[in-house]
Structures are given as structure tokens and as C-alpha cells.
Enzyme design. Structure first.
Site, PDB file in Angstrom:
ATOM      1  N   ALA A 287     -31.697  32.997 -16.588  1.00 13.50           N
ATOM      2  CA  ALA A 287     -31.728  33.482 -15.202  1.00 13.50           C
ATOM      3  C   ALA A 287     -31.595  32.339 -14.206  1.00 13.50           C
ATOM      4  O   ALA A 287     -30.996  32.493 -13.140  1.00 13.50           O
ATOM      5  CB  ALA A 287     -33.039  34.232 -14.944  1.00 13.50           C
ATOM      6  N   ASP A 333      -2.045   2.384   6.602  1.00 17.14           N
ATOM      7  CA  ASP A 333      -0.981   1.407   6.751  1.00 17.14           C
ATOM      8  C   ASP A 333      -0.100   1.851   7.926  1.00 17.14           C
ATOM      9  O   ASP A 333      -0.103   3.031   8.297  1.00 17.14           O
ATOM     10  CB  ASP A 333      -0.176   1.360   5.448  1.00 17.14           C
ATOM     11  CG  ASP A 333       0.911   0.306   5.479  1.00 17.14           C
ATOM     12  OD1 ASP A 333       0.689  -0.741   6.102  1.00 17.14           O
ATOM     13  OD2 ASP A 333       1.969   0.536   4.883  1.00 17.14           O
ATOM     14  N   ASP A 587       1.721   2.902   1.254  1.00 16.25           N
ATOM     15  CA  ASP A 587       2.855   3.110   0.353  1.00 16.25           C
ATOM     16  C   ASP A 587       3.261   1.851  -0.384  1.00 16.25           C
ATOM     17  O   ASP A 587       4.043   1.904  -1.321  1.00 16.25           O
ATOM     18  CB  ASP A 587       4.055   3.663   1.126  1.00 16.25           C
ATOM     19  CG  ASP A 587       4.510   2.718   2.238  1.00 16.25           C
ATOM     20  OD1 ASP A 587       3.805   1.722   2.499  1.00 16.25           O
ATOM     21  OD2 ASP A 587       5.565   2.967   2.843  1.00 16.25           O
ATOM     22  N   ASP A 591      -1.062  -2.201  -0.681  1.00 16.81           N
ATOM     23  CA  ASP A 591      -2.098  -1.216  -0.372  1.00 16.81           C
ATOM     24  C   ASP A 591      -2.920  -0.815  -1.600  1.00 16.81           C
ATOM     25  O   ASP A 591      -3.955  -0.165  -1.465  1.00 16.81           O
ATOM     26  CB  ASP A 591      -1.458   0.063   0.207  1.00 16.81           C
ATOM     27  CG  ASP A 591      -0.729  -0.200   1.504  1.00 16.81           C
ATOM     28  OD1 ASP A 591      -1.300  -0.877   2.364  1.00 16.81           O
ATOM     29  OD2 ASP A 591       0.412   0.263   1.647  1.00 16.81           O
TER      30      ASP A 591
END
Length: 855
Positions: A287, A333, A587, A591
Site C-alpha cells: 500500500a 556561446d 557548437d 564548448d
């Protein structure tokens, strides 16, 4: 000895002849095959360490490592030990369903990301043993002589020994938005990566010109390799939802053990036998444990993942969906993320009396770029931008070039900063304002150029005039052209990014720009985006700050320029130390470490590098910052819905625990059998809860600040609602059982069936109480068709349980008379009526508080 010679410190600061001597190679002959083999044995192949493919079994193991799963396994084992095979089998079925759902979803996310990876090999133009050949770039070794030209991908880190009009796009590595003009000259030892003009770096692209270079580093020894290793060694952050559910699971473990132990002690005092005590304890454990929690949580995140996919965001890790909703800072960026990484003409200043069409004609004739039929640009981005601008101004530049073929030229030289082209009758030139403008004759144009420069625009002067009728030197040829005007170019912010930044600010999310580009350019773009850009902080300045000073700076500055990967990583760590939930977008290779360190790493899928995508949690297939805004809104919707179904789900378990515990404490038999509880846990937990998980986002999802990072999944307000709803449903269930066993004198099976109907109906209606914290729970309910489908399906399944003889007997249910049905259904409506009535009564007070707050 040879191995030591292959390691060169600061080759950018050494003359090319010194680098060649150090590597023991003749620039005219190259290495011989024997030497190549020997060097490769020392340094290995020119390749980065690939990320291991996550095996299916590892994904499966992750699905069964939660405390909730351990509790369910313990309940199943205990059931088997006391001979309750059916109950144990039912728990096992729940376990299998939860595991399959989670496994299938995670596997799909992982495999989707693997399918996105690009596997294209890079080819290198190499000179060995006085012959030139094309080889797979993985075969390169330090000391190899390579040649590059426009369009080539640089295959390794190399020191230039020859350069002719050579420009290289280094945005992926340094964040520099404009191609870098390369020379063979050495630079200072401490020159930033973006200013090492005598070097070529792996992963960058040659835009124009030609060059020869000697390889100085391969594989993991390259700048890209160093960054990739930094990213791989950075620990990923645990999602708040993961941490919250794990804490919840551990808490539930303690609650189950404590409550089951207390109940066993109570049962012993009542003189129940050991078998009955264990059976009741297992029933209570069943339960308490929310069997549907893993499945509903996983399905909720999966729906969020698919909704994000419709907005072009591919999620690699499911909990990331929810983490975005708690994001307080987005560190982005600039180049290619906030901007399009595509130069555009944004301003034109004409000379007095000049014709603009004539300016564009000269701009496309004094131009080496081209645009392929499929729209792909070829050549220097600045020259491509001039072609686009001329075309937009109505100039058919392709036809113009055919009409006026080039007869002679003075190629662009980074030292002189100008070029000239001679056609059939005219000379066309372009160059820097300080080279082509006369301070006395062109004061207005110089002023315009200064203004453009103050806005961080790249400026070019366009000039044209009759070509001399006889051979002349370059200076006389340039002097023959009359200035037509000045054009200003920039890589402007994406329009959608400007709106997305505004939406993030309204949502209480701070946007920080971290770029390798120049401070002035970064400040200009940041100003257009609405960021605080008065004084960008540079990487060199960050190096001089200790952690205490950095903590002060990150609270005051939104723009960081000329930063290296180490700086990005340190900034993200500092923001996290300050208590922020940080999403990082990017990208480039530079990064990757910050993407991996972030709470949410978001990489660009179209123009992004493989290294960046591998480090990220989410990949945007549109390369558009505005997609992040949609993703954050979806993350907030997911968390709100997790709280909705969490309130609903746990209030049900609390109600069952209260009914069972109170009945036994009063000396009565358990009001529900174990299989009744388990059946309802599966039906009530999963179906209505999942419908709540599909509630649409509220209109104000992006108009309130993000929740605190350490706020639990079930906060104080949610816990209060769980206690209230659980007590209400439990009270009507217990009342139903006591009425059945005392006033109505029903037998145990009938009393349990009446309690079963009361609890089931009350909790099913309570779904409207869980939809919203304030106001009517029916408001906007028609916008969620899944809710009504869930109510219909749950009602149908409960009806089957009560009417199909075999299933009814298995669960321990029986048929009810009219009086029992009337009593059960009347009691079941009370939690809904009481909750909705109290909310309606509170509405005037809520509006008054809101009015006072606005005042």
C-alpha cells in the site's frame, strides 16, 4: 631521444625553421616511410579516443537500481516465503512492466544520438619522400609536411611554413566569428589561441588561399584532443529530478520498514498468528510503495522528450527534460548559437554623388567567393555576404561576371589589407578604410566607418575607376579607383534569439554570453540581445581572479570574451557553486568541457562538432537559441505535472495506509486484501496519473521564476495537499468499512468490497482536485482529452473487477446490494465536494491578496 624531440612547447612562438629543425625534417622532402612508422609507434594514430557505446545491459541495470524497485523485490520475496504466490507474481509483473518501459525509452534516446554522429573521415594532402600523396588523416605523425587550400579541413595541429592569402575559419575551436588571416610569422608565447596566426589547428576549415605546414601534434596531443580529454574527465551533474526521486525512494524505504514494523507489533499485541502478521505487513508495504511511480515518471519524461523533439531538440538523457525547467542561468556561446555564424551587410554609407548599384557591381567583381546552385557558400564569408547583399539590391552578379571577365588582379594581402581586380575597362578595389580613404577628401566616410567600427561592424571600402591603359605598379592601379562608399558587415543575432532572450528574462532566467570572440564584437551583439554588456570580462582578466573575486564578477557580468575552454569550465563551475542550475549551449570543440559540466548541456546538431554533441545532454537540430526557450517551458510543464500526479498518487497510498492501520488499531480485520490493494495501485497509480502527466502547459509557465535548485519534488505545499487529500479519501474509506461491519452488519468480503468501491471512486474523482492548486479543478479540463479517456478506462477496469467472476474471486471481491452501492458512492463524492467548495470560498480572498501584491 626521438620521443622528446616530437614534443614541442609553444610552436606558435618559434620561427618555422626552428620547428622544422626540432622535428628533424626537411620541408622539401618530408619524412620517409621508416621514420613515419617509428614516429607512429611513439605517438600513436592521429585519432581521438572514441566514446564507448553504452551497452543495452548497462541501460537495463540503471532501471533496477532505485529504492522503489528494491522495495518491490523485497515484497515479492516476502510473499513467496509465506506462500502468497499470486501476490508475489502480481508484484513481479509490476516490476517487469516498469523496467521494460524505462529500458525501452532510455535505449531509444541513446541509439537516436548514436545515429546522429558523423563518421566522415578526413583526408590529408601529405608530402613524404619527395612525393605528394593523399592519405587518411589518421596516418599523420609529427613532422609530416601537409598542404591545405580553400575548403580543406585541417587534419592535425601544424606550424605554417608557407602561406598565400590563407584564411581559416576557427569558430568551432576559438569562437572567433571571422576567418583568421594566417601568416608564417611567430607570435608571442602568451598569445591567445585565436591570435596564433602562424598555426593551423585540427577541426578548423580553410576558407581561402593556400598553405604548407609541418605537423606538430596529432590525436590527443592536439588542441582538440586536449579539450576532448578535459570534457571526458568532467563529471556530469545529477538531474534534480533524479536526486529528488532517489531521496524519495530512500525515505519510502524507511517509512515502509517503520510502519510495517509498527503494524507487526500492533498485530502481535492483538494475538494474531505470525502468518497473518506477515501477510498484513506485506499488504501495508504494498500500500505504501508507489508501484506506478517509476513508470509514470518515465512516461512523463518520455512525453516531454517527444514534445521537445517536435521543437527540434533531441534529448539524450531523460531526466534532462525536467532539469531544464529549474534552469536559472543559460550560458550561451555567441557564434552560431545566438548569431547565425553568417556575415551580413548591415550598413552602407555612400560617397557623395556615388551610385549604389555601381558600388555593388564593384563589390561582386572584386570578389573571389561564389554561391553553389544548392545555396552553399564557397569562399570567404565576408565576400559571400557581399554577393548576397548585391543580389538583394537587384544585381545579377553571375551575369555581370560573365560580361566583365577578370584580366588582372592584386590579391588580398593581410599586410596591405586591400585587393584589386582589373576587368575589360575598369579597376575595382576593396580594402580597409585606413588604407583606401584619404583623411582630407573622405572625412564623412571616415566618420561613418568609425561609427560602424564602434558598433563592432567589420568595415570595407569599395572603389572603382577606369583602368590605366598601360602597365602600372600596384599603388598606381589602386589610385585609379574612386571611392564609392563604405559597407559595414556583422554576424548579427538571430531574430528568434532576441525574442528568446527576452522570454528567458521574463521567466527569471539569466542569459550569459561566453565567447572566444573579441570583446567589442561580443559587447555589440550582447547589446542587441538585451544583455548587460557595458564591460565584457576577458579570459586574461579571469586568470587574474581568485575564486572569491570571481564569485563577485559572475553576479555582475553577463558577457565574457576571448575565453578559452578552461575559462568556460571555470565560469560554469562558479555559477553552480553560487547555487545556480546552469544550462550551457554551444557548437564548438571549445564548448565541450563546459557542456559536460553543466546541469544541462545543449549542443547544436547542424553546425555543431562531434565533440560538442558527445558532451551534451540535448542536441538542437535547428541550431537556434529560441528552441531552448521552448525546451525550458516544456521542462517546467513536466515538473508541474510530476507534482500533480505525485500529489494524486501519494494521497492514494496515504489513504490506503490510513484505512488499514486505523482498522487494525481499532481491533478490526484488515479492510482490504493484499491483491485488492495491488490491483488498485496499478490501476489508480498509472492510468489517471499518466493523464495528469499529460496536462497542457499553463499560460504563465514562462512568467514566473524558476524553482530553487534544492526544492524537493514534493514540496511543503504539495505535502500539505497530499495529507489533506489522503486524509479525506482515507476517512470516507474507513467510514464505509465501519458502517458496513457495524451499522449494516455485512460480512467481511462484502464490507471489503464496499470499502474498495468507496476508496476507488473517491480517488478517481479526486483527480480534479489534483489538476490545480487553486480555483475549480474542472476549469480547462476539456483541454486534456487524455483525462477523460483515463477516467473512462479506469471505470471500465474497475467494473470488470467487480463483475467478471474469476477476477472478482481472485481479488477477494463480491457483489453489492443497492444500499451498499448508494452508501459507497455517496461517501465517495465527499472529498471532491469538500475540496472544490473550500477553493471556491477562497477565491475572493486569493484575488484580494493578488490585488494588494500588485498595488
Amino acid at each position: 631521444m626521438l620521443g622528446t624531440r616530437l614534443l614541442i612547447e609553444n610552436p606558435h612562438a618559434l620561427p618555422a625553421t626552428e620547428v622544422l629543425r626540432h622535428l628533424d625534417v626537411d620541408a622539401e622532402l618530408g619524412l620517409d616511410d621508416v621514420e613515419v612508422i617509428r614516429r607512429r609507434s611513439l605517438v600513436g594514430r592521429n585519432a581521438l579516443a572514441g566514446r564507448k557505446k553504452l551497452p543495452a545491459w548497462a541501460i537495463l541495470v540503471d532501471q533496477v537500481r532505485s529504492a522503489v524497485v528494491v522495495l518491490l523485490v523485497a515484497a515479492a520475496v516476502a510473499g513467496l516465503l509465506i506462500g502468497e504466490v499470486v501476490e508475489a507474481a502480481a508484484v513481479a509483473v509490476v516490476l517487469v512492466i516498469n523496467t521494460i518501459v524505462g529500458f525501452a525509452t532510455e535505449l531509444r534516446a541513446v541509439r537516436s544520438m548514436e545515429a546522429l554522429r558523423r563518421l566522415a573521415a578526413t583526408v590529408a594532402d601529405v608530402e613524404r619522400e619527395d612525393r605528394r600523396d593523399e592519405l587518411d588523416a589518421v596516418e599523420l605523425v609529427p613532422g609530416d609536411i601537409i598542404s591545405v587550400e580553400g575548403g580543406d579541413h585541417v587534419p592535425a595541429d601544424a606550424r605554417l611554413i608557407e602561406a598565400s592569402d590563407l584564411t581559416v575559419d576557427e569558430a568551432a575551436l576559438t569562437g572567433e566569428s571571422e576567418p583568421v588571416a594566417k601568416t608564417v610569422d611567430a607570435v608571442a608565447v602568451d598569445a591567445p589561441l585565436a591570435e596564433r596566426t602562424g598555426m593551423l589547428y585540427l577541426g578548423t576549415t580553410v576558407r581561402a588561399g593556400r598553405g604548407r605546414a609541418v605537423v606538430v601534434a596529432t590525436g590527443t596531443a592536439t588542441e582538440v584532443g586536449r579539450i576532448a580529454e578535459m570534457a571526458a574527465s568532467t563529471e556530469t551533474m545529477q538531474a534534480p529530478l533524479q536526486a529528488g526521486l532517489e531521496r524519495l525512494g530512500r525515505t519510502l524505504s524507511l517509512v515502509v520498514v517503520g510502519v510495517a514494523g509498527a503494524l507487526a507489533g500492533l498485530a502481535l499485541l492483538r494475538g494474531l498468528d505470525l502468518h497473518e502478521i506477515i501477510e498484513v505487513s506485506i499488504a501495508l508495504a504494498v500500500a505504501i510503495v508507489p508501484e506506478g511511480l517509476p513508470a509514470v515518471a518515465t512516461l512523463t519524461l518520455t512525453v516531454g522528450m517527444r514534445r521537445m523533439a517536435r521543437h527540434r531538440a533531441l534529448v539524450r538523457r531523460l531526466p534532462t527534460v525536467e532539469t531544464l525547467g529549474s534552469t536559472t542561468v543559460i550560458a550561451s556561446d555567441k557564434t552560431g548559437t545566438l548569431t547565425a555564424n553568417r556575415m551580413q551587410v548591415v550598413d552602407v554609407a555612400l560617397a557623395e554623388g556615388a551610385d549604389e548599384q555601381r558600388l555593388w557591381q564593384s563589390a561582386v567583381l572584386c570578389n573571389d567567393a561564389d554561391i553553389a546552385p544548392d545555396g552553399d557558400p564557397v569562399g570567404d564569408p565576408t565576400e559571400v555576404a557581399l554577393l548576397h547583399a548585391a543580389q538583394n539590391a537587384g544585381t545579377d552578379w553571375r551575369h555581370l561576371r560573365k560580361q566583365h571577365p577578370r584580366c588582372d588582379e592584386v590579391p588580398f594581402d593581410p599586410a596591405t589589407k586591400r585587393m584589386a581586380v582589373v576587368t575589360d575597362t575598369h579597376v575595382h578595389t576593396k580594402g580597409a578604410p585606413e588604407v583606401l580613404l584619404d583623411p582630407h577628401r573622405h572625412t564623412e566616410l571616415l566618420s561613418a566607418a568609425d561609427d560602424m567600427g564602434g558598433r563592432a561592424l567589420r568595415t570595407l571600402v569599395i572603389a572603382s575607376g577606369p583602368a590605366p591603359g598601360h602597365p602600372v605598379d600596384d599603388q598606381s592601379l589602386l589610385a585609379a579607383a574612386e571611392v564609392l562608399g563604405v559597407v559595414g558587415l556583422a554576424d548579427p543575432p538571430r531574430p528568434a534569439a532576441i525574442e528568446a532572450v527576452k522570454a528567458c528574462h521574463q521567466a527569471g532566467i539569466r542569459v550569459v554570453m561566453i565567447t572566444g570572440d573579441q570583446p567589442r564584437t561580443a559587447a555589440a551583439v550582447a547589446d542587441q540581445l538585451g544583455l548587460h554588456a557595458q564591460q565584457p570580462v576577458t579570459g586574461a582578466e579571469l586568470d587574474r581572479l581568485d575564486d572569491t573575486a570571481l564569485a563577485r564578477v559572475i553576479d555582475q557580468t553577463d558577457v565574457y570574451a576571448r575565453v578559452a575552454p578552461e575559462h568556460k569550465l571555470r565560469l560554469v563551475q562558479a555559477l553552480q557553486t553560487a547555487g545556480h542550475t546552469v544550462a550551457v549551449t554551444g557548437d564548438g570543440v571549445n564548448d565541450a568541457p563546459a557542456l559536460r559540466q553543466a546541469d544541462v548541456g545543449v549542443a547544436m546538431g547542424r553546425t555543431g562538432t562531434d565533440v560538442a554533441r558527445e558532451a551534451a545532454d540535448i542536441v538542437l537540430t535547428t541550431d537556434d537559441f529560441s528552441t531552448i526557450e521552448h525546451a525550458v517551458a516544456e521542462g517546467r510543464r513536466v515538473f508541474d505535472n510530476i507534482r500533480r500526479f505525485g500529489q494524486y498518487l501519494f494521497s492514494w497510498h496515504l489513504a490506503v495506509v490510513l484505512v488499514v492501520t486505523a482498522a487494525i488499531a481499532l481491533g478490526a480485520d484488515a479492510p482490504l486484501a493484499g491483491l485488492m490493494i495491488l490491483w488498485n495501485n496499478i490501476i489508480i497509480d498509472v492510468i489517471p496519473s499518466f493523464a495528469l502527466a499529460l496536462e497542457p502547459s499553463s499560460d504563465d509557465a514562462m512568467r514566473h521564476p524558476p524553482r530553487p535548485k534544492n526544492e524537493p519534488v514534493l514540496g511543503a505545499a504539495t505535502l500539505r495537499r497530499i495529507l489533506t487529500q489522503g486524509a479525506l479519501v482515507g476517512s470516507v474509506g474507513l467510514t464505509s468499512y465501519l458502517l458496513a461491519t457495524t451499522t449494516m452488519n455485512l460480512d467481511l468480503d462484502t464490507a471489503r468490497t464496499m470499502t474498495f468501491v468507496t476508496l476507488t471512486t473517491a480517488q478517481l474523482l479526486a483527480v480534479f482536485n489534483a489538476r490545480t492548486d487553486t480555483g475549480s479543478g474542472f476549469r480547462g479540463a476539456t483541454a486534456n482529452p487524455y483525462l477523460w479517456a483515463a477516467l473512462a478506462l479506469t471505470t471500465a477496469l474497475e467494473t470488470i473487477a467487480l463483475t467478471v467472476p474469476d477476477l472478482r474471486n481472485l481479488l477477494g471481491l463480491t457483489t453489492l446490494g443497492a444500499a451498499s452501492w448508494t452508501t459507497a458512492l455517496a461517501l465517495a463524492t465527499l472529498p471532491l465536494l469538500l475540496t472544490q467548495s473550500s477553493r471556491i470560498l477562497r477565491i475572493p480572498r486569493t484575488r484580494e491578496v493578488a490585488r494588494q501584491h500588485r498595488a
